[in-house]
Design a protein around this motif. Structure first.
Motif, PDB file in Angstrom:
ATOM      1  N   VAL A  98     -72.014 -51.424  18.808  1.00  0.00           N
ATOM      2  CA  VAL A  98     -71.288 -52.600  19.586  1.00  0.00           C
ATOM      3  C   VAL A  98     -71.568 -53.363  17.788  1.00  0.00           C
ATOM      4  O   VAL A  98     -72.984 -53.115  17.694  1.00  0.00           O
ATOM      5  N   PRO A  99     -70.665 -54.269  17.503  1.00  0.00           N
ATOM      6  CA  PRO A  99     -70.456 -55.467  16.410  1.00  0.00           C
ATOM      7  C   PRO A  99     -71.434 -56.157  16.258  1.00  0.00           C
ATOM      8  O   PRO A  99     -72.137 -56.535  17.875  1.00  0.00           O
ATOM      9  N   VAL A 100     -72.586 -56.090  15.673  1.00  0.00           N
ATOM     10  CA  VAL A 100     -73.886 -57.233  16.116  1.00  0.00           C
ATOM     11  C   VAL A 100     -73.664 -57.898  14.578  1.00  0.00           C
ATOM     12  O   VAL A 100     -73.862 -57.400  12.794  1.00  0.00           O
ATOM     13  N   TYR A 101     -73.831 -59.680  14.609  1.00  0.00           N
ATOM     14  CA  TYR A 101     -73.820 -60.334  14.201  1.00  0.00           C
ATOM     15  C   TYR A 101     -75.197 -60.417  13.358  1.00  0.00           C
ATOM     16  O   TYR A 101     -75.712 -61.199  14.326  1.00  0.00           O
ATOM     17  N   VAL A 102     -75.467 -61.205  12.089  1.00  0.00           N
ATOM     18  CA  VAL A 102     -76.989 -61.805  12.079  1.00  0.00           C
ATOM     19  C   VAL A 102     -76.567 -62.448  11.213  1.00  0.00           C
ATOM     20  O   VAL A 102     -76.218 -62.482  10.192  1.00  0.00           O
ATOM     21  N   SER A 103     -77.877 -63.353  11.101  1.00  0.00           N
ATOM     22  CA  SER A 103     -77.264 -64.557  10.941  1.00  0.00           C
ATOM     23  C   SER A 103     -79.168 -65.947  11.273  1.00  0.00           C
ATOM     24  O   SER A 103     -79.553 -65.194  10.689  1.00  0.00           O
ATOM     25  N   TYR A 104     -78.456 -66.850  10.269  1.00  0.00           N
ATOM     26  CA  TYR A 104     -79.991 -67.206  10.005  1.00  0.00           C
ATOM     27  C   TYR A 104     -80.801 -68.209  10.899  1.00  0.00           C
ATOM     28  O   TYR A 104     -79.841 -68.755  11.650  1.00  0.00           O
ATOM     29  N   GLY A 105     -82.213 -67.790  11.698  1.00  0.00           N
ATOM     30  CA  GLY A 105     -82.537 -69.433  12.677  1.00  0.00           C
ATOM     31  C   GLY A 105     -83.966 -68.906  12.255  1.00  0.00           C
ATOM     32  O   GLY A 105     -84.195 -68.629  11.676  1.00  0.00           O
ATOM     33  N   ASP A 106     -84.531 -70.181  12.851  1.00  0.00           N
ATOM     34  CA  ASP A 106     -85.684 -70.799  12.480  1.00  0.00           C
ATOM     35  C   ASP A 106     -87.028 -69.984  13.195  1.00  0.00           C
ATOM     36  O   ASP A 106     -88.197 -69.692  12.955  1.00  0.00           O
TER      37      ASP A 106
END
Length: 632
Positions: A98-106
């Motif tokens: 499945v699609p995996v979205y990766v973004s910024y997090g603390d």
């Protein structure tokens, strides 16, 4: 490594400062009198609302990079190398289901989104239990997508990467190609990965040729190589020469001018270099150049567009503000005629309300046939599937049918979303022009030769209520870059209603694909009797179609109501701004010294708004000058 996006962040901060300046000037002009909603973030002033929308859009800017390719090409390894930590499973067998979205997090965290609307928060180390083919074959869990947040500097300026599921060569049909091309159209940059040697197959070469026929500037072709081939100059040059010639020829046939660049990369060594913090090995892997060029493209491409658009919107708001100043000047010049001007404004506002009730109702009647067309697009794959189902003769064919149907439904859902978006934007565009013309006519009646009234491009598709809904949706999926909202296909997700220029419907294609995996996988795997399996599949197809159509109806109805309420709100804010000018002049009309003071101040406000626009223009102008230097 993030110097290009750091530059964008600096320019965005400078533009936000310029925006704060014009907000301050407008606030002083309005004297903050009777125009703020207590406890609310949004003002009842049309101009303040326009400026607030610019601020929110700038703050929410995201750049999305999609990683595409067939299975076992090293997409997950490259993604992990670019980010600098393992966020996508890497094995010799096909992993990403499945699609995996990766973004910024603390702090590291992961969220799994299911087709039934439920959400599950899981530990980052447990993500592979939901994303891998081994744990979730054919997406039988019905997962629409998984998002991860990680504290990585490269992502902190709003960059988001997507690891997409791949297909094997046998499945890489025209449906897969179309789906990938759809997604490449909406990402800010697309990395298309292929692995060689062994020699790139004919199917993959045709796929690459289709890709380069689209947009060369934002597409990055990456030839991933094993270490022994990557460090053998003769092998590496031979591969790049062969692939490069085919791709260049394809771009010529498509009449695409520009440079075709193929990046030789060893994703495995790039990942090892990240783990060992080995700068030299990282540079030798080829990933360093790829990452720098990606950042450069995001900054000078999508980033430049975002900042120029914001500066344009600031200028339009300033022109509207200057028109308000001219109205006040007119009233100050002849306060004895204030009562007559007030009666004229009352009549015009009443006429504005009457006209727009009719205009909105008439325009939105065009939504009904548009909705029927969208429903038809969503149903097309189901009609085809039922015909194909009758020809199946084995369990293997049934399994292949389910996989193919999932891809077809994802593509159809994407197409439906795009067509509804285009249709609604056309309807809203006509309404917006009428609104601007009527606003301008009302103000010109009070003060001739005013600047043109121009609302933001998303003025009628985003209301304060919708802003909250959008923010909740963004928090769930983080899918709006300017820049684009991802709907349907592998890049599905996003808010149910977004600004004009983006897709308006929610993730129909992605939802449909997840429903197919969820509802059909048990039948395909568990049925030995083909006749019974066909009957069960038909029942499930009807269930899935019903769910998708209900989702379409709900979203269309919500879009219509949002447009209606947006027109009403902006009409009300416009009236509030003008009536406030009467209140100011009425309050000071008995004092000649105050009248003269306000007359002088009015001209100063015009100059101040012009200064605000010049300041915003300087910001984007300076960025245009600096970008070529950074690229070198």
């Amino acid at each position: 490594m993030a110097e290009f996006l750091d530059s964008f962040d600096v320019e965005r901060s400078a533009l936000l400062t310029a925006l704060a300046h014009i907000e301050e000037v407008w606030s002083r002009f309005q004297e903050r009198r009777a125009l703020e909603v207590e406890g609310a973030e949004d003002s009842d002033s049309l101009i303040a609302s326009e400026l607030a929308m610019v601020r929110k859009d700038l703050a929410a800017t995201e750049f999305t990079v999609g990683i595409f390719g067939l299975i076992k090409r090293g997409k997950s390894t490259l993604l992990n190398a670019l980010i600098g930590r393992e966020v996508s499973s890497m094995h010799v067998t096909p992993e990403t289901a499945v699609p995996v979205y990766v973004s910024y997090g603390d702090a590291p965290q992961a969220t799994v989104h299911f087709a039934d609307g439920t959400v599950k928060h899981v530990a980052v180390e447990d993500v592979s239990e939901f994303t891998s083919q081994k744990a979730n074959p054919n997406n039988q869990l019905g997962i629409t997508f998984v998002e991860q947040q990680v504290p990585v500097g490269f992502l902190r300026n709003g960059t988001r990467l997507i690891d997409t599921p791949g297909l094997d060569d046998a499945e890489a049909d025209e449906v897969y190609t179309e789906r990938t091309l759809q997604e490449l159209d909406v990402v800010d940059a697309g990395v298309v990965l292929f692995l060689s040697p062994p020699t790139v197959g004919a199917t993959e070469l045709r796929f690459l040729e289709e890709v380069v026929a689209r947009d060369l500037k934002k597409t990055f072709l990456v030839c991933n190589m094993y270490p022994q081939h990557f460090h053998d100059p003769e092998t590496r040059d031979a591969v790049l020469q062969y692939v490069g010639e085919r791709i260049v020829e394809a771009s010529r046939k498509a009449h695409r001018a520009g440079e075709v660049r193929v990046y030789p990369v060893c994703a495995l060594e790039a990942w090892e270099a990240r783990q060992a913090d080995d700068i030299d090995k990282w540079k030798r892997s080829g990933a360093d150049r790829l990452l720098r060029d990606l950042e450069n493209e995001l900054s000078k491409g999508a980033g430049k567009l975002v900042l120029h658009d914001a500066a344009d919107r600031i200028e339009r708001a300033a022109e509207m503000a200057k028109a308000e100043v001219r109205v006040r000047q007119q009233l100050l010049d002849d306060p004895d005629q204030l009562e007559g001007f007030r009666r004229q404004l009352d009549a015009n506002i009443f006429d504005l309300e009457r006209r727009f009730d009719g205009a909105v109702s008439l325009a939105l009647t065009d939504v009904a046939p548009l909705k029927m067309r969208i429903r038809g697009l969503v149903l097309q794959p189901f009609t085809r599937a039922k015909k194909d189902l009758s020809t199946l003769e084995s369990a293997d064919e049934l399994e292949a049918f389910a996989s193919r149907f999932r891809r077809q439904l994802e593509v159809a859902g994407e197409l439906a979303s795009r067509q509804f978006s285009e249709g609604l934007e056309h309807i809203v565009g006509g309404l917006q022009l009428q609104l601007e013309e009527r606003f301008e006519a009302v103000m010109t009646d009070l003060a001739p030769n005013l600047p043109q009234v121009r609302l933001s491009s998303n003025a009628l598709i985003t209301t304060p209520d919708q802003v909250q809904a959008m923010q909740r949706a963004r928090a769930r999926t983080r899918s709006v870059s300017r820049t684009s909202a991802f709907i349907g296909g592998l890049a599905g997700g996003g808010s149910a209603l977004v600004a004009a220029g983006s897709v308006v419907l929610g993730p129909i294609g992605l939802l449909g694909g997840a429903l197919v995996g969820w509802k059909l996988s048990s039948i395909v795997a568990g049925q030995r009797n083909l006749v019974k399996a066909r009957g069960a599949v038909v029942e499930r197809l009807d269930e899935i179609a019903g769910e998708l159509l209900r989702d379409v109806d709900r979203q269309v109805d919500g879009a219509v109501e949002s447009v209606r309420s947006a027109v009403e709100r902006r009409r009300r804010m416009f009236a509030e701004d003008l009536y406030q000018q009467f209140e100011v002049v009425e309050r000071i009309s008995a004092d000649p010294s105050q009248l003269e003071l306000y007359r002088r101040d009015a001209e100063r406000f015009v100059e101040a708004f012009d200064g605000c626009v010049a300041r915003a223009r300087r910001v984007v102008g300076d960025m245009d000058l600096r970008l070529p230097e950074l690229a070198r």
